[in-house]
Motif scaffolding. Structure first.
Motif, PDB file in Angstrom:
ATOM      1  N   ARG A 161       0.722  -1.058  -0.161  1.00 35.10           N
ATOM      2  CA  ARG A 161       0.194  -0.090  -0.059  1.00 35.10           C
ATOM      3  C   ARG A 161       0.859   1.080   0.005  1.00 35.10           C
ATOM      4  N   THR A 162       0.461   2.086  -0.765  1.00 33.48           N
ATOM      5  CA  THR A 162       1.496   3.396  -1.031  1.00 33.48           C
ATOM      6  C   THR A 162       1.144   4.264   0.153  1.00 33.48           C
ATOM      7  N   ASP A 163      -0.010   4.216   1.098  1.00 36.14           N
ATOM      8  CA  ASP A 163      -0.317   5.025   2.247  1.00 36.14           C
ATOM      9  C   ASP A 163       0.388   4.554   3.471  1.00 36.14           C
ATOM     10  N   ILE A 164       1.157   3.607   3.328  1.00 32.64           N
ATOM     11  CA  ILE A 164       1.933   3.229   4.433  1.00 32.64           C
ATOM     12  C   ILE A 164       3.030   3.953   4.857  1.00 32.64           C
ATOM     13  N   SER A 165       3.550   4.319   5.658  1.00 33.91           N
ATOM     14  CA  SER A 165       4.900   5.316   6.037  1.00 33.91           C
ATOM     15  C   SER A 165       5.750   4.406   6.970  1.00 33.91           C
ATOM     16  N   MET A 166       7.083   4.811   7.112  1.00 36.11           N
ATOM     17  CA  MET A 166       8.059   4.155   7.919  1.00 36.11           C
ATOM     18  C   MET A 166       7.563   4.265   9.431  1.00 36.11           C
ATOM     19  N   THR A 167       6.785   5.405   9.655  1.00 35.87           N
ATOM     20  CA  THR A 167       6.472   5.287  10.946  1.00 35.87           C
ATOM     21  C   THR A 167       5.397   4.422  11.163  1.00 35.87           C
ATOM     22  N   ASP A 168       4.272   3.692  10.377  1.00 41.09           N
ATOM     23  CA  ASP A 168       3.709   2.765  10.635  1.00 41.09           C
ATOM     24  C   ASP A 168       4.337   1.673  10.712  1.00 41.09           C
ATOM     25  N   MET A 169       5.461   1.452  10.008  1.00 39.99           N
ATOM     26  CA  MET A 169       5.924   0.095  10.002  1.00 39.99           C
ATOM     27  C   MET A 169       6.835  -0.121  11.256  1.00 39.99           C
ATOM     28  N   PHE A 170       7.501   0.857  11.842  1.00 43.21           N
ATOM     29  CA  PHE A 170       7.804   0.889  13.245  1.00 43.21           C
ATOM     30  C   PHE A 170       6.955   0.637  14.155  1.00 43.21           C
ATOM     31  N   ARG A 171       5.739   1.100  14.198  1.00 45.24           N
ATOM     32  CA  ARG A 171       4.769   0.839  15.070  1.00 45.24           C
ATOM     33  C   ARG A 171       4.182  -0.509  14.758  1.00 45.24           C
ATOM     34  N   LEU A 172       4.104  -1.102  13.558  1.00 42.23           N
ATOM     35  CA  LEU A 172       3.581  -2.371  13.462  1.00 42.23           C
ATOM     36  C   LEU A 172       4.442  -3.372  13.848  1.00 42.23           C
ATOM     37  N   LEU A 173       6.060  -2.917  13.743  1.00 41.44           N
ATOM     38  CA  LEU A 173       6.949  -3.880  14.158  1.00 41.44           C
ATOM     39  C   LEU A 173       6.997  -3.825  15.706  1.00 41.44           C
ATOM     40  N   ALA A 174       6.533  -3.062  16.239  1.00 39.42           N
ATOM     41  CA  ALA A 174       6.762  -2.610  17.922  1.00 39.42           C
ATOM     42  C   ALA A 174       5.410  -3.613  18.481  1.00 39.42           C
ATOM     43  N   MET A 175       4.119  -3.279  17.773  1.00 36.38           N
ATOM     44  CA  MET A 175       3.245  -4.236  17.898  1.00 36.38           C
ATOM     45  C   MET A 175       3.209  -5.687  17.914  1.00 36.38           C
ATOM     46  N   LEU A 176       4.121  -6.158  16.876  1.00 39.70           N
ATOM     47  CA  LEU A 176       4.323  -7.509  16.613  1.00 39.70           C
ATOM     48  C   LEU A 176       5.421  -8.192  17.743  1.00 39.70           C
ATOM     49  N   ILE A 177       6.379  -7.393  18.017  1.00 40.79           N
ATOM     50  CA  ILE A 177       7.162  -7.686  19.050  1.00 40.79           C
ATOM     51  C   ILE A 177       6.664  -7.872  20.469  1.00 40.79           C
ATOM     52  N   GLY A 178       5.663  -7.131  20.488  1.00 42.10           N
ATOM     53  CA  GLY A 178       4.555  -7.116  21.597  1.00 42.10           C
ATOM     54  C   GLY A 178       4.084  -8.459  21.978  1.00 42.10           C
ATOM     55  N   VAL A 179       3.682  -9.164  20.835  1.00 43.22           N
ATOM     56  CA  VAL A 179       3.089 -10.564  20.937  1.00 43.22           C
ATOM     57  C   VAL A 179       3.944 -11.426  21.524  1.00 43.22           C
ATOM     58  N   VAL A 180       5.138 -11.232  21.742  1.00 40.04           N
ATOM     59  CA  VAL A 180       5.927 -12.167  22.493  1.00 40.04           C
ATOM     60  C   VAL A 180       5.517 -12.399  23.818  1.00 40.04           C
ATOM     61  N   ASP A 181       4.827 -11.220  24.357  1.00 41.56           N
ATOM     62  CA  ASP A 181       4.503 -11.096  25.910  1.00 41.56           C
ATOM     63  C   ASP A 181       3.338 -12.165  26.128  1.00 41.56           C
ATOM     64  N   THR A 182       2.602 -12.527  24.942  1.00 42.53           N
ATOM     65  CA  THR A 182       1.442 -13.223  25.094  1.00 42.53           C
ATOM     66  C   THR A 182       1.418 -14.717  24.627  1.00 42.53           C
ATOM     67  N   MET A 183       2.846 -15.277  24.455  1.00 41.21           N
ATOM     68  CA  MET A 183       2.883 -16.575  24.200  1.00 41.21           C
ATOM     69  C   MET A 183       4.061 -17.155  24.917  1.00 41.21           C
ATOM     70  N   GLU A 184       4.219 -18.622  24.678  1.00 37.73           N
ATOM     71  CA  GLU A 184       5.270 -19.209  25.410  1.00 37.73           C
ATOM     72  C   GLU A 184       6.679 -18.846  24.687  1.00 37.73           C
ATOM     73  N   PRO A 185       7.921 -18.609  25.302  1.00 38.76           N
ATOM     74  CA  PRO A 185       8.795 -18.482  25.043  1.00 38.76           C
ATOM     75  C   PRO A 185       9.451 -19.634  23.766  1.00 38.76           C
ATOM     76  N   GLY A 186       9.776 -19.284  22.449  1.00 36.19           N
ATOM     77  CA  GLY A 186       9.949 -20.363  21.413  1.00 36.19           C
ATOM     78  C   GLY A 186       8.865 -20.686  20.555  1.00 36.19           C
ATOM     79  N   SER A 187       7.532 -20.078  21.074  1.00 33.23           N
ATOM     80  CA  SER A 187       6.571 -20.683  20.238  1.00 33.23           C
ATOM     81  C   SER A 187       6.288 -19.758  19.064  1.00 33.23           C
TER      82      SER A 187
END
Length: 202
Positions: A128-154
């Motif tokens: 999508r052309t309306d996605i910025s690097m700020t969006d990507m940084f925040r999406l990556l932060a959201m994804l890494i936050g997923v680690v808190d909701t799962m077992e290590p190594g999952s």
């Protein structure tokens, strides 16, 4: 310094995010003074350990992605590699309180390359052309936050990553979502089981 980082990863995996620095020093075969000469505190040690893993596991994937004709596919492979690394070292991530600073520290050198892949994918019409690097940084932060909701190594992160892929591509991929993995229960707490839609009600 390498043996301290290696010992840190081992200790965080075995004993969890609250492992004392003394235990890490003992495992590395050095005294506390040697550890503190190399790392001012636990967060600095964690950052160094995470950075080394990214260099070893994600940088080669990034090199391949930048050489790939399909920029969107390359970008998704990089995100997969980042999430696999985050899952493998979940206890390291949990040991750091300042998540925003941590995310900036471990992804700073990668964000420029991610920016290149994003721009290429947008030029190719696959992202999508309306996605910025700020969006990507925040999406990556959201994804890494997923680690808190799962077992290590999952690999429970695969489903949220697929949802992010659906959101950033111009056309949603024709594939089912990865399997749903329930959120693990905290000590003494009931297991959280997401409610699935009733197929018969659709």
């Amino acid at each position: 310094m390498d043996k301290i980082i290696t010992a840190a990863r081992q200790c965080f995996r075995e004993f969890g995010p609250e492992v004392p620095l003394q235990t890490i020093a003992t495992t590395a075969g050095v005294g506390p003074a040697t550890l503190f000469r190399n790392f001012a505190d636990k967060e600095e040690l964690v950052l160094a350990a995470l950075n080394r893993q990214l260099r070893l596991t994600v940088d080669p994937v990034m090199d391949g992605a930048l050489a790939d004709i399909d920029a969107a596919a390359g970008l998704l492979r990089v995100l997969e590699a980042l999430m696999a690394a985050a899952s493998d070292d979940a206890n390291l991530l949990c040991a750091v309180a300042g998540r925003r600073e941590l995310l900036t520290g471990i992804t700073g050198s990668l964000m420029e390359s991610i920016s290149v892949l994003l721009a290429r994918g947008q030029g190719q019409g696959s992202l999508r052309t309306d996605i910025s690097m700020t969006d990507m940084f925040r999406l990556l932060a959201m994804l890494i936050g997923v680690v808190d909701t799962m077992e290590p190594g999952s690999d429970a992160w695969r489903r949220p990553l697929a949802l992010v892929e659906d959101a950033i591509r111009t056309s949603r991929p024709s594939r089912p979502l990865p399997a749903l993995v329930p959120v693990p229960a905290a000590a003494g707490a009931p297991t959280v089981v997401p409610v699935e839609p009733d197929a018969e009600a659709e």
